[in-house]
Design an enzyme around this catalytic site. Structure first.
Site, mmCIF file in Angstrom:
data_model
loop_
_atom_site.group_PDB
_atom_site.id
_atom_site.type_symbol
_atom_site.label_atom_id
_atom_site.label_comp_id
_atom_site.label_asym_id
_atom_site.label_seq_id
_atom_site.Cartn_x
_atom_site.Cartn_y
_atom_site.Cartn_z
ATOM 1 N N ASP A 21 37.289 40.324 49.281
ATOM 2 C CA ASP A 21 37.405 38.907 48.922
ATOM 3 C C ASP A 21 36.872 38.000 50.027
ATOM 4 O O ASP A 21 37.482 36.990 50.368
ATOM 5 C CB ASP A 21 38.856 38.540 48.584
ATOM 6 C CG ASP A 21 38.967 37.164 47.927
ATOM 7 O OD1 ASP A 21 37.981 36.727 47.303
ATOM 8 O OD2 ASP A 21 40.029 36.521 48.065
ATOM 9 N N GLY A 54 44.229 25.681 48.001
ATOM 10 C CA GLY A 54 43.288 24.896 48.808
ATOM 11 C C GLY A 54 43.149 25.434 50.210
ATOM 12 O O GLY A 54 42.178 25.140 50.906
ATOM 13 N N ASN A 55 44.129 26.262 50.644
ATOM 14 C CA ASN A 55 44.057 26.888 51.964
ATOM 15 C C ASN A 55 43.150 28.115 51.973
ATOM 16 O O ASN A 55 42.816 28.636 53.041
ATOM 17 C CB ASN A 55 45.446 27.312 52.453
ATOM 18 C CG ASN A 55 46.191 26.202 53.153
ATOM 19 O OD1 ASN A 55 47.108 25.625 52.590
ATOM 20 N ND2 ASN A 55 45.814 25.899 54.382
ATOM 21 N N SER A 56 42.785 28.618 50.790
ATOM 22 C CA SER A 56 41.962 29.823 50.715
ATOM 23 C C SER A 56 40.685 29.663 51.534
ATOM 24 O O SER A 56 39.957 28.682 51.386
ATOM 25 C CB SER A 56 41.590 30.115 49.262
ATOM 26 O OG SER A 56 42.672 30.654 48.564
ATOM 27 N N HIS A 65 36.596 34.391 46.181
ATOM 28 C CA HIS A 65 37.069 33.729 44.967
ATOM 29 C C HIS A 65 36.952 32.203 45.056
ATOM 30 O O HIS A 65 37.102 31.521 44.044
ATOM 31 C CB HIS A 65 38.518 34.141 44.645
ATOM 32 C CG HIS A 65 39.564 33.523 45.503
ATOM 33 N ND1 HIS A 65 40.117 34.158 46.594
ATOM 34 C CD2 HIS A 65 40.190 32.325 45.439
ATOM 35 C CE1 HIS A 65 41.028 33.383 47.149
ATOM 36 N NE2 HIS A 65 41.096 32.259 46.467
#
Length: 396
Positions: free
Chosen positions: A160, A232-234, A130
């Site tokens: 994902d 933002g950590n994704s 994503h």
């Protein structure tokens, strides 16, 4: 006599005044007069300052783990062009005559951010699907300041995960850990780029392992942690205290978009399996039998004569699919896959997905109270089409 006494008192007062002035303005004269270090010193002493001894590593510090892993975590910035809805009156020539092209709004560029982890010195980076899904441009920034444009090698929406690649020399690849050795209570560190403030590291523990039924991904086997994970950590790294990768930060449980101490990471075992599949075939190949599974409730368990959390109900069978050809019927309860116990729907999907296509598997069913074993020729699960929905800026 009185006059002499007055003269003496005045002389003594003058001498003491001179002594006080000299002690204040030129104390070194008195030290020299008293023989250096001998005698009484009238100078004011200074208070000693205590300094802590220099230590290579502070007690309880994880600086070595952070130093080892942080260079391998990158910031990812994506740009996607969003087409605005066309004004319905634009087809009218009279309308275009007065308003011209301004009536048809130009495309809008949407930016988002995330993180990624370098898994190979040759430039391969793992991140969340994503983060890069449908992006027109993917910019990668390393901790040493270098920048590069990345290309998507392959993705797997059902977990994902996505694999991208950049072309830069001397890339610091992370070391893959062993999540099977991890336990609840182990200290972990999360590294990423929360809110775009720059690379940040947070600490927590493993709160749970094998977390599923979250309806985030099709295949779920999350590591749950209370290490702070924010938008933002994704795609960032979840590491152990040795600096080894044990998971990819993917999602948070939140009511307002901020960290509430419930974060989820995809285990490195799943990450490695997806990477191997993408590198070998361009996508992940999974087994498929063509059934619609359903959880067994307490009421269904009583009706079918099985225990709860023991098997999954086959609610439907796709005509002409592998299960249909093998004789599976709606209402059957799948209890084993190659002698491995099926506990629920998620476990069943994971077990079937791991089976190699075009090979037979032994599936054990319960039909009308009787045990039945069928040989099923496993088919290939089709990968879902990529979504065109707007990407989220952070963990889901």
């Amino acid at each position: 006599m009185r006059r002499l006494w007055l003269l003496f008192a005045q002389a003594a007062t003058i001498c003491l005044a001179i002594l006080l002035i000299v002690n204040t303005l030129k104390p070194e004269w008195l030290n020299k007069f008293n023989g250096g270090t001998n005698g009484v010193h009238l100078t004011t002493s200074t208070m000693p300052i205590l300094e802590a001894p220099v230590s290579s590593v502070a007690p309880g510090s994880y600086r070595d783990a952070a130093k080892r892993a942080m260079p391998s975590v990158v910031n990812i910035y994506t740009t996607k062009e969003i087409k605005r809805a066309k004004n319905p009156l634009y087809n009218d020539p009279l309308f275009r005559r007065f308003f011209g092209k301004s009536a048809n709004p130009p495309p809008e560029k949407q930016s988002s951010l995330g993180s990624g982890v370098i898994v190979s010195p040759t430039g391969y980076i793992i991140t969340n699907n994503h983060v890069v899904n449908s992006a027109d441009e993917i910019d990668v920034v390393l901790t040493d300041g270098r920048k590069a444009i990345a290309k998507v090698v392959g993705n797997d929406p059902e977990t994902d995960l996505a694999l991208i690649k950049i072309d830069l020399p001397d890339l610091p690849a992370i070391t893959l850990g062993h999540v099977e050795k991890a336990s609840v209570g182990d200290v972990v560190l999360a590294i990423g780029n929360p809110f775009g403030v720059g690379q940040t590291i947070t600490m927590g523990i493993i709160s749970a392992l094998g977390r599923n039924h979250l309806d985030i991904n099709t295949f779920e086997n999350f590591i749950q942690t209370d290490a702070a994970i924010n938008p933002g950590n994704s795609g960032g790294a979840l590491i152990d205290t040795n600096g080894n990768l044990i998971g990819i930060n993917s999602a948070i449980f939140s009511q307002n978009g901020g960290s509430l101490g419930i974060g989820f990471a995809i285990p490195v075992s799943t990450v490695k399996s997806v990477m191997d599949g993408i590198m070998a075939n361009g996508h992940v190949i999974r087994g498929w039998i063509g059934v619609e599974p359903q959880e067994i409730t307490a009421e269904l368990a009583e009706n079918f004569g099985v225990k709860e959390n023991s098997g999954t109900l086959i609610a439907g069978v796709i005509r002409g699919g592998p299960a249909d050809r093998a004789g599976v019927k709606p209402g059957d309860v799948l209890i084993k896959v190659n002698d491995v116990q099926v506990t629920d729907r998620v476990a069943m999907m994971n077990l079937i997905a791991q089976l190699p296509p075009e090979k037979n598997a032994k599936l054990t069913f319960l039909r009308k109270g009787k045990i039945m074993v069928l040989d099923v020729l496993i088919g290939t699960r089709h990968q879902p089409a990529a979504s065109n929905d707007d990407d989220e800026d952070g963990p889901r």
